[in-house]
Design a protein around this motif. Structure first.
Motif: not given
Length: 172
Positions: A27-35, A48-49, A58-63
């Motif tokens: 997914x794409x990360x939004x500013x509220x998820x930066x931490x 990062x902001x 910012x593309x992130x992968x979650x498991x």
């Protein structure tokens, strides 16, 4: 001290479909998820902001809900390849992928090339023409992931650090 960077590109024609060895969601990360980036590596959130405000993504992968990887993409302006102290003007239709990291517990599972393939597929869908990514010659795992995602080695950038300054020897 001599510093080298390997620069790769992808012309966004044939994009491989890469399946990691464990299921993950990209997914794409939004500013509220930066931490959440700290789940992977302790990054300076203020920087990062700034990236997000500039238009980078910012593309992130979650498991299983845990952040396993992040990769950044820049689409306009000039991209600083910090390790060699060189700026690359981002041409229209191009994307620079940078600052990619996989959490240690998820390394070796094919997540990085999977995310790269998702990123370049999205770039192609947006009408972009080429994507760039780079790594150090010592980072064999990154090189393997980059090649697996269909990138080809474009050139080697070399700089020398002399009295605290980076002086390009082979440049863009």
């Amino acid at each position: 001290m001599i510093i080298k960077i390997l620069l790769y590109n992808h012309v966004l024609h044939d994009i491989p479909s890469i399946t990691p060895t464990i299921p993950c969601e990209v997914n794409l990360l939004d500013e509220s998820q930066l931490p959440r980036l700290h789940e992977v590596w302790p990054v300076p959130l203020d920087e990062m902001k700034v990236r997000l405000k500039r238009g980078d993504q910012c593309y992130v992968a979650s498991v299983d809900g845990k952040l396993a990887h992040y990769s950044w993409a820049q689409f306009s302006g000039a991209h600083l390849i910090q390790d060699v102290g060189q700026m690359a003007a981002i041409e229209a239709g191009h994307c620079w992928i940078y600052h990619c990291r996989t959490a240690q517990e998820f390394q070796g599972r094919g997540i990085y090339p999977h995310v790269l393939s998702k990123m370049i597929a999205e770039c192609k869908a947006r009408g972009l023409l080429k994507a760039w990514v780079y790594t150090s010659p010592e980072n064999i795992a990154s090189q393997k992931g980059i090649l697996r995602a269909g990138f080809t080695l474009s050139r080697r950038l070399v700089s020398i650090r002399l009295f605290g300054r980076l002086i390009p020897l082979f440049s863009l």
